[in-house]
Design an enzyme around this catalytic site. Structure first.
Site, mmCIF file in Angstrom:
data_model
loop_
_atom_site.group_PDB
_atom_site.id
_atom_site.type_symbol
_atom_site.label_atom_id
_atom_site.label_comp_id
_atom_site.label_asym_id
_atom_site.label_seq_id
_atom_site.Cartn_x
_atom_site.Cartn_y
_atom_site.Cartn_z
ATOM 1 N NE ARG A 272 42.041 39.351 48.494
ATOM 2 C CZ ARG A 272 41.092 38.472 48.181
ATOM 3 N NH1 ARG A 272 41.225 37.669 47.143
ATOM 4 N NH2 ARG A 272 40.002 38.360 48.906
ATOM 5 C CG ASN B 102 43.942 37.512 50.886
ATOM 6 O OD1 ASN B 102 44.392 38.646 50.815
ATOM 7 N ND2 ASN B 102 42.694 37.267 51.237
#
Length: 94
Positions: free
Chosen positions: A21, A39
């Site tokens: 990320r 996530n």
């Protein structure tokens, strides 16, 4: 002015716990893309990318590779047509 596109991607493989990320955010900022990376409970990462078509395509290409520790198995992308796109003013990790 070129119209913006919005695409939602689901990235699967070893993509959590490997700075995916944060790395996606770095790439998105360089490409002037808004949206987010987060996530998912199933171990995948969701990425919403809002920007010029060529920049979103470049991010999609990067998603297939990810950061060095990631092992990407698949990237599924779909156009995203929601009306709430204007509230995404930056690219965030969620």
């Amino acid at each position: 002015m070129t119209a913006l596109v919005a695409r939602r991607f689901i990235v699967s493989g070893r993509v959590q716990g490997v700075y995916f990320r944060a790395s996606a955010r770095q790439q998105a900022v360089q490409l002037n893309i808004r949206g987010y990376a987060r996530n998912l409970p199933d171990g995948n990462v969701e990425v919403l990318a809002i920007g010029h078509a060529d920049a979103v395509a470049a991010l999609e290409k990067w998603l297939w590779q990810g950061p060095p520790s990631a092992r990407v198995n698949a990237v599924a992308g779909h156009d995203h047509d929601h009306d709430d796109l204007e509230h995404h003013t930056a690219f965030n990790t969620l």
